[in-house]
Design a protein around this motif. Structure first.
Motif, PDB file in Angstrom:
ATOM      1  N   UNK A 221      -6.219  -5.934   6.957  1.00  0.00           N
ATOM      2  CA  UNK A 221      -5.169  -5.017   7.087  1.00  0.00           C
ATOM      3  C   UNK A 221      -3.992  -5.446   6.640  1.00  0.00           C
ATOM      4  N   UNK A 222      -3.202  -4.932   5.764  1.00  0.00           N
ATOM      5  CA  UNK A 222      -2.071  -5.491   5.202  1.00  0.00           C
ATOM      6  C   UNK A 222      -0.934  -5.710   6.067  1.00  0.00           C
ATOM      7  N   UNK A 223      -0.259  -6.758   6.022  1.00  0.00           N
ATOM      8  CA  UNK A 223       0.698  -7.339   7.062  1.00  0.00           C
ATOM      9  C   UNK A 223       1.916  -6.237   7.333  1.00  0.00           C
ATOM     10  N   UNK A 224       2.583  -5.936   8.830  1.00  0.00           N
ATOM     11  CA  UNK A 224       3.426  -4.997   8.889  1.00  0.00           C
ATOM     12  C   UNK A 224       4.600  -5.124   8.008  1.00  0.00           C
ATOM     13  N   UNK A 225       4.779  -4.052   7.359  1.00  0.00           N
ATOM     14  CA  UNK A 225       5.822  -3.843   6.276  1.00  0.00           C
ATOM     15  C   UNK A 225       6.758  -2.655   7.029  1.00  0.00           C
ATOM     16  N   UNK A 226       8.258  -2.903   6.784  1.00  0.00           N
ATOM     17  CA  UNK A 226       9.061  -1.586   7.225  1.00  0.00           C
ATOM     18  C   UNK A 226       8.631  -0.289   6.829  1.00  0.00           C
ATOM     19  N   UNK A 227       9.054   0.652   7.721  1.00  0.00           N
ATOM     20  CA  UNK A 227       8.727   2.059   7.605  1.00  0.00           C
ATOM     21  C   UNK A 227       9.329   2.665   6.203  1.00  0.00           C
ATOM     22  N   UNK A 228       8.414   3.125   5.268  1.00  0.00           N
ATOM     23  CA  UNK A 228       8.888   3.485   4.120  1.00  0.00           C
ATOM     24  C   UNK A 228       9.017   4.851   3.884  1.00  0.00           C
ATOM     25  N   UNK A 229      10.456   5.382   3.499  1.00  0.00           N
ATOM     26  CA  UNK A 229      10.608   6.932   3.576  1.00  0.00           C
ATOM     27  C   UNK A 229      10.519   7.342   2.216  1.00  0.00           C
ATOM     28  N   UNK A 230       9.899   8.669   2.157  1.00  0.00           N
ATOM     29  CA  UNK A 230       9.708   9.428   0.844  1.00  0.00           C
ATOM     30  C   UNK A 230       8.679   8.983   0.177  1.00  0.00           C
ATOM     31  N   UNK A 231       8.307   9.875  -0.808  1.00  0.00           N
ATOM     32  CA  UNK A 231       7.081   9.637  -1.712  1.00  0.00           C
ATOM     33  C   UNK A 231       7.335   8.758  -2.633  1.00  0.00           C
ATOM     34  N   UNK A 232       8.525   8.922  -3.306  1.00  0.00           N
ATOM     35  CA  UNK A 232       9.033   8.292  -4.408  1.00  0.00           C
ATOM     36  C   UNK A 232       9.194   6.592  -3.955  1.00  0.00           C
ATOM     37  N   UNK A 233       9.745   6.530  -2.915  1.00  0.00           N
ATOM     38  CA  UNK A 233       9.901   4.983  -2.365  1.00  0.00           C
ATOM     39  C   UNK A 233       8.484   4.416  -2.185  1.00  0.00           C
ATOM     40  N   UNK A 234       7.564   5.183  -1.494  1.00  0.00           N
ATOM     41  CA  UNK A 234       6.234   4.876  -1.123  1.00  0.00           C
ATOM     42  C   UNK A 234       5.613   4.419  -2.382  1.00  0.00           C
ATOM     43  N   UNK A 235       5.592   5.278  -3.465  1.00  0.00           N
ATOM     44  CA  UNK A 235       5.120   4.897  -4.627  1.00  0.00           C
ATOM     45  C   UNK A 235       5.672   3.738  -5.189  1.00  0.00           C
ATOM     46  N   UNK A 236       7.043   3.280  -5.240  1.00  0.00           N
ATOM     47  CA  UNK A 236       7.506   2.141  -5.945  1.00  0.00           C
ATOM     48  C   UNK A 236       7.134   0.880  -5.186  1.00  0.00           C
ATOM     49  N   UNK A 237       6.854   0.991  -3.571  1.00  0.00           N
ATOM     50  CA  UNK A 237       6.489  -0.231  -2.925  1.00  0.00           C
ATOM     51  C   UNK A 237       5.034  -0.430  -2.953  1.00  0.00           C
TER      52      UNK A 237
END
Length: 325
Positions: A221-237
């Motif tokens: 399971x990937x390590x905790x990461x800050x909450x990602x807001x929005x589809x564009x930002x999710x795609x980028x991360x």
């Protein structure tokens, strides 16, 4: 005949009369089968007559049940008209659908087609845990997701109904070694690390699901990461970090990534509709009607052979858990 017959009992009677099957009728009126059976017995006791003949193979109306059915239907129609007149200026129903590509969005779209004069306002939380707390507090009215991940105290003040078993999938970078497969066996993910929302408290129910699915299979399971807001930002991360992502079949594929269903076994993610206990709004009934139409057409509540479901989900939903593989 009692002076005041609860409309809920009449709805139970009409549902069973329409389906001639207690299981299907219970799904139609969004109650447990045991509760539906109790309502039928209570109505029969109040009326002093038997409405159905029940055998191990079939359910049929008695002559008295056939005689009373059109009266019950007219009473319910009048009751619905009264409610509609009383709430004609009802406030909009606030519905959290989770994501634009989701089961919740499909239900909302269908509800808007069924009742174009009603106002539904969509919200997009990233998880049920955050949405459920807002339903409790009166900020939201309805949401969708995995209820087994909710705190029992919070779940206890909400009403919920299973509407769909979503098949779970994996979102892979196009160049991933498994991306060429049309379906990915779960064991093929051994040694991989997948992102499943760890670090976002609002999606903790999904992270818990992933932990249960990955346990004993060598999947990280990937390590905790800050909450990602929005589809564009999710795609980028996701693309920047090269993650593979645990998702559902309803998830929209991202640019540069492919969505592949998981098999052997087929993991199921149960999606329930959740609303505030005691909520009365015509939009809620329309959402239920939308769920029935979509569920019947798409066989949403069917569990395929060789599927996997977490034990806590089976317990909360009152269904048998498939054998653990």
């Amino acid at each position: 005949m009692p002076r005041d017959t609860d409309p809920r009992l009449l709805r139970a009677f009409v549902a069973v009369a329409g389906e001639l099957n207690f299981t299907r009728a219970a799904a139609r009126v969004f109650v447990a089968q045991q509760s539906l059976s109790r309502d039928i017995r209570r109505l029969e006791e109040q009326l002093g007559t038997v409405l159905f003949v029940r055998t191990t193979r079939r359910v049929s109306l008695t002559p008295e049940g056939e005689r009373l059915l059109p009266y019950a239907q007219r009473v319910l129609a009048a009751h619905d008209e009264l409610n509609a007149a009383a709430v004609r200026e009802e406030r909009p129903l606030i519905v959290d659908v989770g994501a634009p590509a989701s089961t919740g969005q499909r239900v909302l779209d269908e509800a808007r087609l069924l009742a174009p004069d009603l106002e539904f306002v969509a919200r997009y939380h990233s998880g049920l845990i955050g949405a459920a707390a807002e339903i409790r507090d009166g900020v939201l009215d309805v949401s969708f997701g995995r209820v087994a991940g909710l705190d029992p105290a919070l779940l206890g003040v909400l009403d919920h109904r299973l509407i769909r078993y979503e098949k779970v999938a994996v979102l892979l970078p196009e160049g991933h070694r498994l991306a060429r497969l049309p379906r990915v066996p779960l064991d093929a993910l051994a040694g991989e690390t997948l992102y499943a929302g760890a670090g976002n408290p609002e999606t903790a129910e999904w992270t818990d699901y992933a932990r249960r699915l990955f346990a004993g299979r060598g999947i990280g399971l990937a390590a905790p990461f800050p909450k990602i807001e929005g589809e564009a930002e999710f795609t980028r991360v996701v693309r920047r970090r090269g993650w593979s992502v645990l998702a559902s079949e309803a998830f929209a594929a991202l640019p540069g990534m492919v969505l592949r269903p998981l098999v052997d076994p087929v993991p199921l993610s149960p999606v329930s509709m959740v609303w505030r206990r005691g909520l009365r709004h015509p939009g809620l009934e329309v959402l239920r009607a939308a769920v029935r139409r979509l569920g019947e057409a798409g066989r949403w509540r069917e569990r395929p052979h060789g599927s996997w479901l977490p034990e806590p989900d089976a317990r909360v939903l009152g269904v048998a858990a498939p054998p653990v593989r």
